[in-house]
Enzyme design. Structure first.
Site, mmCIF file in Angstrom:
data_model
loop_
_atom_site.group_PDB
_atom_site.id
_atom_site.type_symbol
_atom_site.label_atom_id
_atom_site.label_comp_id
_atom_site.label_asym_id
_atom_site.label_seq_id
_atom_site.Cartn_x
_atom_site.Cartn_y
_atom_site.Cartn_z
ATOM 1 N N CYS A 77 -22.168 18.421 -16.369
ATOM 2 C CA CYS A 77 -22.311 19.504 -17.341
ATOM 3 C C CYS A 77 -22.538 20.858 -16.681
ATOM 4 O O CYS A 77 -22.251 21.896 -17.276
ATOM 5 C CB CYS A 77 -23.453 19.183 -18.297
ATOM 6 S SG CYS A 77 -23.042 17.856 -19.467
ATOM 7 N N TYR A 98 -22.497 25.808 -22.713
ATOM 8 C CA TYR A 98 -23.529 26.719 -23.202
ATOM 9 C C TYR A 98 -23.300 28.098 -22.553
ATOM 10 O O TYR A 98 -22.652 28.183 -21.487
ATOM 11 C CB TYR A 98 -24.906 26.154 -22.846
ATOM 12 C CG TYR A 98 -26.071 26.859 -23.483
ATOM 13 C CD1 TYR A 98 -26.320 26.733 -24.849
ATOM 14 C CD2 TYR A 98 -26.928 27.655 -22.727
ATOM 15 C CE1 TYR A 98 -27.386 27.386 -25.442
ATOM 16 C CE2 TYR A 98 -28.001 28.311 -23.319
ATOM 17 C CZ TYR A 98 -28.223 28.174 -24.674
ATOM 18 O OH TYR A 98 -29.273 28.828 -25.258
ATOM 19 N N ASN A 151 -24.730 29.984 -20.564
ATOM 20 C CA ASN A 151 -25.070 30.223 -19.154
ATOM 21 C C ASN A 151 -24.172 29.464 -18.190
ATOM 22 O O ASN A 151 -24.339 29.578 -16.973
ATOM 23 C CB ASN A 151 -26.536 29.875 -18.882
ATOM 24 C CG ASN A 151 -26.852 28.402 -19.114
ATOM 25 O OD1 ASN A 151 -26.031 27.643 -19.639
ATOM 26 N ND2 ASN A 151 -28.047 27.995 -18.731
ATOM 27 N N LYS A 152 -23.201 28.712 -18.716
ATOM 28 C CA LYS A 152 -22.324 27.932 -17.854
ATOM 29 C C LYS A 152 -21.184 28.794 -17.296
ATOM 30 O O LYS A 152 -21.023 29.965 -17.640
ATOM 31 C CB LYS A 152 -21.754 26.740 -18.630
ATOM 32 C CG LYS A 152 -22.792 25.740 -19.107
ATOM 33 C CD LYS A 152 -23.535 25.089 -17.963
ATOM 34 C CE LYS A 152 -24.295 23.832 -18.370
ATOM 35 N NZ LYS A 152 -25.338 24.036 -19.389
ATOM 36 N N GLN A 153 -20.367 28.164 -16.441
ATOM 37 C CA GLN A 153 -19.255 28.896 -15.812
ATOM 38 C C GLN A 153 -18.318 29.474 -16.870
ATOM 39 O O GLN A 153 -17.899 30.629 -16.778
ATOM 40 C CB GLN A 153 -18.487 27.951 -14.866
ATOM 41 C CG GLN A 153 -19.285 27.516 -13.648
ATOM 42 C CD GLN A 153 -20.113 26.261 -13.888
ATOM 43 O OE1 GLN A 153 -20.370 25.872 -15.027
ATOM 44 N NE2 GLN A 153 -20.509 25.613 -12.806
#
Length: 378
Positions: A162, A186, A188-190
């Site tokens: 994830c 989410y 804040n992900k890549q």
């Protein structure tokens, strides 16, 4: 030094992203539309999997994998405690047992040596054993070591990637080493879909069942309100899928910018243990940038440093709190002292502001005040 406000994370949203979402809004097709299929196809092609099933979260993806594998109260899931809580919670959803494995201190991924100790013990119980293999902070696990144990003990691997979309172990994308893998999106992900996740697999049965279960148990081709299984509302909406499709088309550029940001931190930070990328990692897709304060740092000292950074306008957080010490798992009998490396590392980790478009000025500001905080409190 001029005072700045530096958030912990910030999604990269372009004009093209906005145009795609507005186009979908104007279309009136907001669920189970063409962009869901487009996004799934792009994810599958990118990671090198036959199937991708987009869902409402990474947690939903992990849950559906376990459901598709008939994970139940007769089974046990081995999972690192140094992870996001969902990695373990999905086993409790299905009333299964959770056994925590300690981590090794450099990458903070699970420790294969401790894993073998657990596998040796569990082999005597006769239960089916599953491993939740977490690629922590985007850094791949040492998959050769894990496969050597799999050949010996015959357990099922579910890959929690994830935090690691795009990372590679010896040229192979993570998420594809287990029977199925999961990614999360989410903000804040890549890449982000707002909320959302996807499971990937080469197993047709898992993919078909996951597609049915995400949509209240309705199989493909089923009639209106025909439900073959007890399912869930785990669908990814069309707006989220469109945003994800727009973003994944530039994933390599995003990964490169995050890599440059990580390198800048590495070059300007002092007095902390910096993240290490092992030689077997042929591509690192940075999720967060987590440093370790010096050995011997107490939880109280760490918290004072974080509070100081926050007072300077710098969002920083501890990353992670051990899952086995969270209330639901304490109630299952877990306590301090059971995972010594996890517990020691967790009390001195700090996640610094990190995102695709973080500037040199912002990173230098963070580095300056982190150094000041260490001088004050350590």
């Amino acid at each position: 030094m001029e005072r700045l406000k530096v958030p912990l994370s910030r999604p990269q949203v372009t004009d093209e992203d906005v145009e795609v979402v507005v186009k979908i809004l104007k279309s009136g097709r907001l669920s189970l539309g063409p962009y869901l299929k487009l996004f799934e196809e792009h994810v599958a092609e990118y990671v090198g999997a036959r199937y991708a099933v987009a869902v409402s979260s990474g947690t939903a993806a992990l849950h559906l994998i376990l459901k598709a594998l008939d994970f139940s109260s007769e089974d046990v899931l081995i999972v690192p405690s140094f992870t996001f809580v969902a990695s373990a919670n999905v086993a409790l959803f299905e009333k299964g047992d959770v056994v925590f494995v300690d981590i090794e201190p450099v990458t903070m991924n699970l420790d294969p040596t401790h894993l073998e100790v657990l596998l040796e013990k569990l082999a005597k119980d006769g239960k089916r054993v599953f491993l939740m293999a977490v690629d922590i902070f985007g850094h791949p696990i040492d998959w050769d070591a894990i496969y050597n144990l799999k050949y010996k003990y015959n357990f099922t691997i579910v890959e929690d990637s994830c935090e690691a979309l795009g990372s590679e172990y010896k040229g192979r994308k993570v998420g594809t080493f287990g029977i199925a893998g999961a990614f999360a999106f989410y903000p804040n992900k890549q890449i982000t879909t707002g909320e959302g996740g996807v499971l990937v697999t080469d197993d047709e049965k898992i993919a078909k069942l996951a597609k049915a279960l995400r949509n209240q148990g309705r199989s493909e081709g089923a009639g209106w309100l025909e439900h073959e299984f007890v399912g869930y509302n785990y669908r990814m909406d069309e707006l989220s899928a469109g945003l994800g499709w727009s973003q994944i088309k530039r994933i390599d550029d995003i990964i490169e910018k995050r890599n440059q940001a990580a390198q800048r931190y590495t070059s300007c930070l002092r007095y902390v243990e910096l993240p290490v990328v092992k030689d077997y990692v042929t591509k690192m897709s940075w999720f967060v940038y987590v440093v370790k304060l010096p050995k011997g740092t107490t939880r109280e000292q760490r918290n004072k440093i974080i509070n100081y950074l926050n007072e300077q306008g710098i969002e920083a957080r501890n990353y992670f709190e051990p899952v086995h010490l969270q209330r639901p798992y304490r109630e299952l009998g877990w306590s301090e002292g059971t995972l010594p490396v996890t517990e020691e590392i967790a009390q001195r980790t700090v996640a610094l502001p990190f995102y695709t478009d973080i500037t040199v000025e912002e990173q230098e500001y963070v580095a300056y005040h982190l150094e000041k905080a260490i001088e004050y409190y350590l």
